[in-house]
Design a protein around this motif. Structure first.
Motif, mmCIF file in Angstrom:
data_model
loop_
_atom_site.group_PDB
_atom_site.id
_atom_site.type_symbol
_atom_site.label_atom_id
_atom_site.label_comp_id
_atom_site.label_asym_id
_atom_site.label_seq_id
_atom_site.Cartn_x
_atom_site.Cartn_y
_atom_site.Cartn_z
ATOM 1 N N GLN A 117 3.995 -6.743 -7.607
ATOM 2 C CA GLN A 117 2.707 -6.534 -8.289
ATOM 3 C C GLN A 117 2.081 -5.236 -7.806
ATOM 4 O O GLN A 117 2.791 -4.265 -7.598
ATOM 5 C CB GLN A 117 1.815 -7.746 -8.062
ATOM 6 C CG GLN A 117 2.355 -8.977 -8.795
ATOM 7 C CD GLN A 117 1.503 -10.208 -8.614
ATOM 8 O OE1 GLN A 117 0.576 -10.240 -7.818
ATOM 9 N NE2 GLN A 117 1.827 -11.258 -9.362
ATOM 10 N N GLY A 118 0.760 -5.235 -7.649
ATOM 11 C CA GLY A 118 0.091 -4.001 -7.251
ATOM 12 C C GLY A 118 -0.423 -4.088 -5.834
ATOM 13 O O GLY A 118 -0.094 -5.001 -5.073
ATOM 14 N N PHE A 119 -1.276 -3.120 -5.496
ATOM 15 C CA PHE A 119 -1.828 -3.078 -4.157
ATOM 16 C C PHE A 119 -2.759 -4.276 -3.929
ATOM 17 O O PHE A 119 -3.558 -4.628 -4.788
ATOM 18 C CB PHE A 119 -2.622 -1.785 -3.950
ATOM 19 C CG PHE A 119 -3.484 -1.826 -2.714
ATOM 20 C CD1 PHE A 119 -4.858 -1.908 -2.811
ATOM 21 C CD2 PHE A 119 -2.897 -1.815 -1.462
ATOM 22 C CE1 PHE A 119 -5.645 -1.970 -1.673
ATOM 23 C CE2 PHE A 119 -3.679 -1.870 -0.319
ATOM 24 C CZ PHE A 119 -5.057 -1.945 -0.425
ATOM 25 N N GLU A 120 -2.622 -4.876 -2.727
ATOM 26 C CA GLU A 120 -3.533 -5.945 -2.340
ATOM 27 C C GLU A 120 -3.795 -5.875 -0.853
ATOM 28 O O GLU A 120 -2.924 -5.473 -0.074
ATOM 29 C CB GLU A 120 -2.886 -7.313 -2.626
ATOM 30 C CG GLU A 120 -3.200 -7.865 -3.994
ATOM 31 C CD GLU A 120 -2.765 -9.313 -4.107
ATOM 32 O OE1 GLU A 120 -2.109 -9.645 -5.105
ATOM 33 O OE2 GLU A 120 -3.075 -10.086 -3.179
ATOM 34 N N VAL A 121 -4.962 -6.285 -0.459
ATOM 35 C CA VAL A 121 -5.276 -6.434 0.957
ATOM 36 C C VAL A 121 -6.419 -7.435 1.054
ATOM 37 O O VAL A 121 -7.001 -7.810 0.036
ATOM 38 C CB VAL A 121 -5.667 -5.070 1.597
ATOM 39 C CG1 VAL A 121 -7.101 -4.689 1.266
ATOM 40 C CG2 VAL A 121 -5.462 -5.077 3.096
ATOM 41 N N GLN A 122 -6.720 -7.893 2.247
ATOM 42 C CA GLN A 122 -7.830 -8.802 2.451
ATOM 43 C C GLN A 122 -8.798 -8.164 3.431
ATOM 44 O O GLN A 122 -8.453 -7.221 4.150
ATOM 45 C CB GLN A 122 -7.318 -10.149 3.003
ATOM 46 C CG GLN A 122 -6.425 -10.912 2.039
ATOM 47 C CD GLN A 122 -7.168 -11.379 0.805
ATOM 48 O OE1 GLN A 122 -8.387 -11.507 0.799
ATOM 49 N NE2 GLN A 122 -6.420 -11.633 -0.263
ATOM 50 N N GLY A 153 -9.964 0.237 4.614
ATOM 51 C CA GLY A 153 -8.843 0.487 3.729
ATOM 52 C C GLY A 153 -7.606 0.584 4.592
ATOM 53 O O GLY A 153 -7.685 0.590 5.825
ATOM 54 N N THR A 154 -6.478 0.690 3.959
ATOM 55 C CA THR A 154 -5.232 0.743 4.717
ATOM 56 C C THR A 154 -4.516 2.069 4.516
ATOM 57 O O THR A 154 -4.640 2.669 3.440
ATOM 58 C CB THR A 154 -4.298 -0.401 4.259
ATOM 59 O OG1 THR A 154 -4.191 -0.361 2.824
ATOM 60 C CG2 THR A 154 -4.848 -1.751 4.676
ATOM 61 N N CYS A 209 0.814 -1.230 0.000
ATOM 62 C CA CYS A 209 0.000 0.000 0.000
ATOM 63 C C CYS A 209 0.840 1.270 0.000
ATOM 64 O O CYS A 209 1.731 1.444 0.834
ATOM 65 C CB CYS A 209 -0.922 -0.048 1.208
ATOM 66 S SG CYS A 209 -1.637 1.522 1.711
ATOM 67 N N GLY A 252 3.436 -1.590 -8.294
ATOM 68 C CA GLY A 252 2.232 -0.980 -8.869
ATOM 69 C C GLY A 252 1.699 0.177 -8.047
ATOM 70 O O GLY A 252 0.770 0.870 -8.451
ATOM 71 N N ASP A 253 2.312 0.403 -6.883
ATOM 72 C CA ASP A 253 1.860 1.450 -5.968
ATOM 73 C C ASP A 253 3.030 2.350 -5.575
ATOM 74 O O ASP A 253 3.203 2.668 -4.397
ATOM 75 C CB ASP A 253 1.218 0.826 -4.716
ATOM 76 C CG ASP A 253 -0.274 1.129 -4.635
ATOM 77 O OD1 ASP A 253 -0.826 1.109 -3.515
ATOM 78 O OD2 ASP A 253 -0.868 1.388 -5.690
#
Lengths: 177, 387
Positions: free
Chosen positions: B254-259, B293-294, B179, B210-211
């Motif tokens: 890669q890009g932004f990820e979260v769960q 969100g983070t 992030c 990606g971020d």
């Protein structure tokens, strides 16, 4: 037999008219500033994008041309009005949706709210968001291609329409049932 | 030629023309109707999109603005009465990861991982741990008199029951290594926490390619090669606060990820550590899952959704210049900036730290020395925080 009109002729007919040129420019400005505004709302006032900026310009260009051709279709052609309507709405939706995925998507983006409108649960929303974030540039590129394809679809419909003069059919060139 | 036949042929021709004209007129009428309906439908479609947009934008956003007046909502999350008390040993993470080693090779800005997971050396740690109080005071004054260029602040302040770990209010951090906002805001968080304790270890990290690939701090060595995981724990010690960290790990290239929040709880349960299980349960109750969100942090009794500062360099990114200055800085550049305190970037990070310090001070009833700084008192007053 319908008059044979080429795509190039239709394009020429559209953009030799100042009306459509002005329309395209105005729509492009509206779309561009809509995108800027949505990105800024998503990022606490900062214009923070995580894809190449040329994709934004390409999207604005394609969407504004699509809307212009759509308006032309509705105004000029009898059997292309449905595609004109579809093209116009597609133009607005593609711009709006792309603006939601231009930036990172970290801090509770507007995209969450939009996806939430479809009554998706948070797990699905987050998975979708991750997918969109991972393939942002590709998805926006695909949206641009979709706009361009629809432009050509509308243009091809326009080449097979009845001859019109000032929005009225002047002669029947297709056999009536 | 038979005159009768001629007359008949003439009549038929006239009838055909008449019919043709009638048909054309009917078609034109139908065409006009169709066009009207189509224009109307197009207008309705676009208006509907506009209405949807308006409805979305009316939803309170997390726009960060310098606070002139702030409302506090004492909204207790559902199913949460507090304080929540837990005792036990928090998770201590490993000092290195074989699966995510330190990378020493150089890379170009935007796709570099140089020194990722490398521990801060003593000099670098001292920039954070031993930052002068005067920097926090000066940055706080700049925040209060609105002289910062970058945005710092909170749109609103809400309260929640406190999480008390081993007798101390907890500062909870939930974020993601990928992030971009976590990346820029961890510097401010670390500075804030340094006023109440110190870090025995911090690690160099980056946000995802990606971020922004921003140079940042990791609380512990993170699994930057994994598809999905959570890293718990850090190397912070304090007599005032307990620092609980949950960092979502994903492939950094890669890009932004979260769960979703429930994922963090499932991972905490898997650790068997009662402090982190309780913290994850608390997190799931405090956070609004639909707007998660983070970074998400809780400073004592104050949950904070998102970063409290937009700090990507010395200027805010705009449509005219969307370049992120921070993307072209190294860890050394950031630490130099923070230690010399002579740039908009540094002032913003310290001001962001001041916001967090104010929240923590309010939760601690101002018992820590940092809470006596005039700027901190001023910010507490500006935020309408109760002691």
């Amino acid at each position: 037999m319908p008059e044979k009109i080429g795509i190039a002729s239709v394009i020429g007919d559209i953009f030799k008219s100042p009306y459509y040129v002005v329309l395209a420019v105005i729509v492009a400005f509206i779309y561009y500033y809509l995108i800027i505004y949505l990105v800024q709302v998503d990022n606490s006032g900062a214009f923070l994008i995580t894809i190449p900026s040329y994709l934004i310009y390409a999207l604005v260009f394609a969407s504004s041309i699509l809307l212009t051709v759509s308006v032309y279709s509705i105004r000029k052609a009898f059997n292309a009005t449905k595609s004109g309507l579809g093209g116009g709405v597609l133009s607005a939706i593609s711009t709006f949706f792309s603006a939601l995925i231009f930036s990172c998507g970290c801090t509770a983006p507007l995209l969450n709210i939009v996806l939430g409108l479809f009554a998706l649960n948070i797990g699905t929303i987050v998975s979708l968001r991750n997918f969109l974030a991972s393939y942002q540039a590709l998805i926006v590129s695909a949206i641009i291609v979709m706009d361009v394809v629809f432009i050509f679809y509308q243009l091809s419909k326009l080449t097979k329409t009845c001859a019109l003069d000032k929005g009225k059919i002047v002669s029947l060139k297709v056999k009536l049932k | 030629m038979d005159p009768e036949n001629e007359h008949t042929d003439g009549q038929k021709e006239k009838e055909r023309e008449h019919t043709h004209t009638e048909s054309v007129e009917k078609l034109n009428a139908a065409l006009k109707m169709t066009k009207t309906i189509t224009y109307l439908s197009l207008a309705i479609g676009i208006i509907a999109i506009g209405i949807a947009l308006f409805a979305i934008l009316r939803t309170p956003s997390h726009v960060v603005t310098p606070i002139a007046t702030t409302t506090i909502s004492n909204s207790t999350p559902a199913n949460l009465t507090g304080p929540i008390v837990v005792n036990g040993s928090p998770i201590v993470p490993p000092l290195s990861r074989a699966s995510a080693p330190v990378i020493t090779s150089q890379g170009s800005f935007g796709s570099r991982l140089t020194n990722i997971n490398a521990p801060f050396n003593a000099t670098e740690l001292a920039v954070i741990n031993n930052a002068p109080d005067s920097y926090f005071e000066k940055a706080g004054e700049m925040f209060l008199n609105h002289s910062l260029t970058n945005e710092v602040g909170l749109p609103s302040v809400s309260t929640a029951p406190e999480l008390i770990v081993n007798g101390k209010p907890a500062v909870l951090y939930v974020g993601s290594i990928s992030c971009i906002y976590c990346g820029e805001n961890r510097w401010a968080m670390a500075l804030a926490l340094s006023r109440f304790g110190n870090f025995t270890n911090l690690f160099k990290g980056y946000s995802s390619f990606g971020d922004g690939d921003l140079p940042t701090i990791y609380w512990s060595p993170d699994a930057y090669n994994t598809t999905a995981n959570v890293t718990f724990g850090n190397f912070y010690q304090s007599k005032y606060l307990t620092f609980i960290t949950m960092e979502y790990d994903s492939k950094i290239v890669q890009g932004f990820e979260v769960q979703p929040p429930s994922y963090f709880l499932s991972k905490a349960n898997a650790t068997g550590n009662n402090v982190y299980i309780t913290a994850a349960e608390y997190f799931n109750k405090v956070v609004n899952p639909s707007s998660f969100g983070t970074p998400f942090t809780v400073w004592g009794k104050y949950p904070v959704m998102g970063a409290d500062a937009v700090d990507f360099g010395n200027t805010m990114p705009t449509q005219a210049n969307s370049t992120l200055g921070l993307e072209y800085m190294t860890h050394a550049d950031v630490l130099n900036s923070l230690s010399s305190f002579n740039s908009e970037f540094a002032w913003t990070e310290y001001a962001g730290a001041d916001i967090y310090i104010s929240l923590a001070c309010s939760s601690l009833n101002n018992t820590a020395p940092i809470c006596s700084l005039p700027a901190i008192k001023g910010i507490e007053k500006a935020l309408n925080l109760s002691g």
